[in-house]
Scaffold this active site. Structure first.
Site, PDB file in Angstrom:
ATOM      1  N   CYS A  98       0.815  -1.227   0.000  1.00 27.21           N
ATOM      2  CA  CYS A  98       0.000   0.000   0.000  1.00 27.21           C
ATOM      3  C   CYS A  98       0.844   1.271   0.000  1.00 27.21           C
ATOM      4  O   CYS A  98       0.345   2.352  -0.312  1.00 27.21           O
ATOM      5  CB  CYS A  98      -0.917   0.031   1.215  1.00 27.21           C
ATOM      6  SG  CYS A  98      -2.294  -1.077   1.038  1.00 27.21           S
TER       7      CYS A  98
HETATM    8  N1  CO8 Z   1     -20.089  -9.172   8.089  1.00 25.41           N
HETATM    9  C1  CO8 Z   1     -20.543  -9.333   9.338  1.00 25.41           C
HETATM   10  N2  CO8 Z   1     -19.761  -9.547  10.413  1.00 25.41           N
HETATM   11  C2  CO8 Z   1     -18.432  -9.608  10.215  1.00 25.41           C
HETATM   12  C3  CO8 Z   1     -17.860  -9.458   8.920  1.00 25.41           C
HETATM   13  C4  CO8 Z   1     -18.743  -9.239   7.842  1.00 25.41           C
HETATM   14  N3  CO8 Z   1     -18.302  -9.083   6.585  1.00 25.41           N
HETATM   15  N4  CO8 Z   1     -16.523  -9.565   9.023  1.00 25.41           N
HETATM   16  C5  CO8 Z   1     -16.243  -9.777  10.320  1.00 25.41           C
HETATM   17  N5  CO8 Z   1     -17.395  -9.825  11.053  1.00 25.41           N
HETATM   18  C6  CO8 Z   1     -17.545 -10.039  12.495  1.00 25.41           C
HETATM   19  C7  CO8 Z   1     -16.377 -10.810  13.095  1.00 25.41           C
HETATM   20  O1  CO8 Z   1     -16.577 -12.194  13.010  1.00 25.41           O
HETATM   21  C8  CO8 Z   1     -16.398 -10.319  14.524  1.00 25.41           C
HETATM   22  O2  CO8 Z   1     -17.424 -10.992  15.225  1.00 25.41           O
HETATM   23  P1  CO8 Z   1     -17.256 -11.327  16.812  1.00 25.41           P
HETATM   24  O3  CO8 Z   1     -17.140  -9.993  17.481  1.00 25.41           O
HETATM   25  O4  CO8 Z   1     -18.504 -12.053  17.132  1.00 25.41           O
HETATM   26  O5  CO8 Z   1     -15.992 -12.142  16.913  1.00 25.41           O
HETATM   27  C9  CO8 Z   1     -16.838  -8.867  14.396  1.00 25.41           C
HETATM   28  O6  CO8 Z   1     -17.539  -8.769  13.145  1.00 25.41           O
HETATM   29  C10 CO8 Z   1     -15.655  -7.904  14.397  1.00 25.41           C
HETATM   30  O7  CO8 Z   1     -14.676  -8.395  13.447  1.00 25.41           O
HETATM   31  P2  CO8 Z   1     -13.261  -7.749  13.308  1.00 25.41           P
HETATM   32  O8  CO8 Z   1     -12.609  -7.680  14.647  1.00 25.41           O
HETATM   33  O9  CO8 Z   1     -12.524  -8.454  12.202  1.00 25.41           O
HETATM   34  O10 CO8 Z   1     -13.700  -6.291  12.792  1.00 25.41           O
HETATM   35  P3  CO8 Z   1     -12.943  -4.922  12.873  1.00 25.41           P
HETATM   36  O11 CO8 Z   1     -13.775  -3.990  13.629  1.00 25.41           O
HETATM   37  O12 CO8 Z   1     -11.529  -5.076  13.281  1.00 25.41           O
HETATM   38  O13 CO8 Z   1     -12.976  -4.464  11.345  1.00 25.41           O
HETATM   39  C11 CO8 Z   1     -11.484  -4.347   9.459  1.00 25.41           C
HETATM   40  C12 CO8 Z   1     -12.335  -5.248  10.362  1.00 25.41           C
HETATM   41  C13 CO8 Z   1     -12.432  -3.428   8.713  1.00 25.41           C
HETATM   42  C14 CO8 Z   1     -10.732  -5.240   8.478  1.00 25.41           C
HETATM   43  C15 CO8 Z   1     -10.506  -3.519  10.329  1.00 25.41           C
HETATM   44  O14 CO8 Z   1      -9.850  -4.336  11.238  1.00 25.41           O
HETATM   45  C16 CO8 Z   1      -9.461  -2.777   9.490  1.00 25.41           C
HETATM   46  O15 CO8 Z   1      -9.771  -2.031   8.595  1.00 25.41           O
HETATM   47  N6  CO8 Z   1      -8.189  -2.928   9.885  1.00 25.41           N
HETATM   48  C17 CO8 Z   1      -7.100  -2.236   9.221  1.00 25.41           C
HETATM   49  C18 CO8 Z   1      -6.772  -2.999   7.992  1.00 25.41           C
HETATM   50  C19 CO8 Z   1      -5.764  -2.314   7.135  1.00 25.41           C
HETATM   51  O16 CO8 Z   1      -5.560  -1.132   7.163  1.00 25.41           O
HETATM   52  N7  CO8 Z   1      -5.133  -3.105   6.339  1.00 25.41           N
HETATM   53  C20 CO8 Z   1      -4.207  -2.606   5.404  1.00 25.41           C
HETATM   54  C21 CO8 Z   1      -4.186  -3.648   4.368  1.00 25.41           C
HETATM   55  S1  CO8 Z   1      -3.938  -3.006   2.851  1.00 25.41           S
HETATM   56  C22 CO8 Z   1      -2.292  -3.219   2.363  1.00 25.41           C
HETATM   57  O17 CO8 Z   1      -1.356  -3.131   3.025  1.00 25.41           O
HETATM   58  C23 CO8 Z   1      -2.104  -3.593   0.950  1.00 25.41           C
HETATM   59  C24 CO8 Z   1      -1.842  -5.027   0.838  1.00 25.41           C
HETATM   60  C25 CO8 Z   1      -1.680  -5.370  -0.588  1.00 25.41           C
HETATM   61  C26 CO8 Z   1      -2.955  -5.213  -1.370  1.00 25.41           C
HETATM   62  C27 CO8 Z   1      -3.732  -6.461  -1.363  1.00 25.41           C
HETATM   63  C28 CO8 Z   1      -4.852  -6.374  -2.385  1.00 25.41           C
HETATM   64  C29 CO8 Z   1      -5.683  -7.611  -2.434  1.00 25.41           C
END
Ligand code: CO8
Length: 378
Positions: free
Chosen positions: A156
């Site tokens: 990224c």
């Molecule tokens: N629908 C419903 N519920 C869901 C879903 C969904 N789609 N997904 C997860 N849940 C549930 C989980 O099971 C969990 O349930 P429980 O509490 O019962 O265990 C609850 O929702 C909360 O889940 P999370 O803890 O996973 O949710 P978050 O609040 O942490 O949100 C995010 C998830 C949005 C992914 C968040 O953690 C985030 O944005 N983190 C930062 C990520 C980031 O910045 N990453 C950078 C990556 S990009 C990069 O570097 C480039 C890589 C190369 C490119 C690749 C291209 C393919």
């Protein structure tokens, strides 16, 4: 040493849009079919049922409402769940080069520069469709640019690292003007079958022309005052696909780790302080107070993450003018995100305005670019 400016940007956006509603319907149909197929194993406790996704969660957790993709049909087909892109023969322009050329033409026009005025091309992206010949060289040839070209990948953060590389070369005199492109077909290496991340990414390509500030003739030129890049190894965002795949037993298996995967929570918690510290120390070392910034163009991965970083910098929540987001419409487009924000929200600012472009992601990696507007039609 020459002063350096960003004198033009360009953006290629695919035609296909996927809304959260469409994405969730497709994923849930896939999960339902998988669960029916594995009903016996699920009933005996040998396998777990796939949970369903929800639109409400996606918007609340990420701020994403829709995304552009190169092939909506394949991505949304529950029996496919990835884009289907026509294979091109070697003599044809490859697909990543094609979208890079489209964005590059717009950036060169904005800068008022023709191919013969550019000395180098950098293709900076989070995944390249092949190892060699470099996509950058193909783009260079397609545009009729002389000089040299190379690919680089810092996930990224590729664009800000690319800007630093280009700025350093222009500053030292090894090139007069450089074109940097960021073709991101994230849909090709994203895992659309994983509920926890299926909503995160979108496809796009951005392009940036950098040149000697004294020579810039664009009416939206930004001098690069300083750049700073940092990296710190982490497995929390990882993709294990690569050229050694076929050397391993069972290499044809459809393994989850061959596509993007992450520990989203950990990334959020660890990257926010890393980026905040980078930006604060970079600004302080350059004698810029955060309050003096007119705009911040941050990496577009998660709205709460950007709000938090902005608030830590300014000591209050930034306004939409101070910190514009494109995430709701584009999702995370990897290296292109902060450049899309800059492309769409930089022209309105007056000469003398100060801003910072910052991207962050896998590696971990983060890049900060402090800019000041030196020419304006605003
Ligand atoms: N629908 C419903 N519920 C869901 C879903 C969904 N789609 N997904 C997860 N849940 C549930 C989980 O099971 C969990 O349930 P429980 O509490 O019962 O265990 C609850 O929702 C909360 O889940 P999370 O803890 O996973 O949710 P978050 O609040 O942490 O949100 C995010 C998830 C949005 C992914 C968040 O953690 C985030 O944005 N983190 C930062 C990520 C980031 O910045 N990453 C950078 C990556 S990009 C990069 O570097 C480039 C890589 C190369 C490119 C690749 C291209 C393919």
């Amino acid at each position: 040493m020459h002063r350096v400016a960003i004198s033009g940007t360009g953006l290629f956006t695919p035609d296909d849009v996927v809304t959260n509603a469409e994405l969730v319907a497709s994923y849930n149909a896939y999960a339902e079919a998988q669960n029916a197929r594995n009903a016996g194993a699920i009933a005996s406790g040998a396998a777990e049922a796939l949970p369903f996704s929800s639109e409400e969660f996606i918007v609340k957790a990420s701020g994403i409402e829709r995304r552009y993709v190169m092939d909506k049909k394949g991505v949304l087909d529950p029996s496919v769940m990835h884009p289907i892109l026509r294979e091109r023969v070697d003599d044809e322009l490859s697909i990543m080069a094609e979208i890079a050329v489209a964005a590059a033409k717009e950036a060169m026009e904005a800068a008022g520069r023709t191919a013969d005025e550019i000395d180098a091309v950098i293709c900076a992206a989070s995944n390249h469709e092949r190892a060699y010949p470099a996509l950058a060289i193909e783009v260079q040839q397609a545009l009729g640019i002389r000089g040299f070209a190379f690919d680089m990948n810092v996930a990224c953060s590729s664009a800000t690292f690319g800007i630093q590389a280009a700025a350093d070369m222009i500053r030292s005199g090894s090139a007069r003007a450089i074109l940097m492109v960021n073709p991101e077909i994230t849909s090709g290496h994203h895992e659309w079958r994983d509920r926890d991340c299926h909503f995160i990414f979108g496809d796009v390509c951005t392009a940036v022309v950098l040149e000697r500030a004294d020579a810039a003739k664009s009416d939206n030129a930004w001098e690069i005052l300083s750049t700073r890049c940092i990296t710190e190894f982490s497995n929390n965002i990882r993709n294990n696909n690569g050229f050694l795949r076929r050397t391993r037993e069972g290499h044809m298996a459809d393994r989850r780790d061959m596509q993007f995967r992450q520990e989203g929570r950990k990334v959020f918690k660890q990257v926010v302080p890393m980026v905040t510290e980078l930006m604060l120390s970079h600004l302080a070392d350059e004698g810029v107070a955060p309050a003096d910034l007119d705009r911040m163009w941050l990496h577009q991965a998660n709205k709460s993450m950007n709000d938090l970083i902005g608030a830590k910098l300014l000591g209050r929540e930034p306004t939409r003018e101070e910190q514009p987001n494109v995430l709701q419409d584009y999702a995370n487009t990897s290296s292109a995100g902060s450049i899309i924000a800059f492309h769409k929200f930089s022209e309105d600012l007056a000469e003398g305005s100060l801003g910072v472009i910052c991207s962050f992601g896998a590696g971990y990696s983060a890049g900060s670019v402090i800019v000041r507007k030196i020419a304006s039609s605003a």
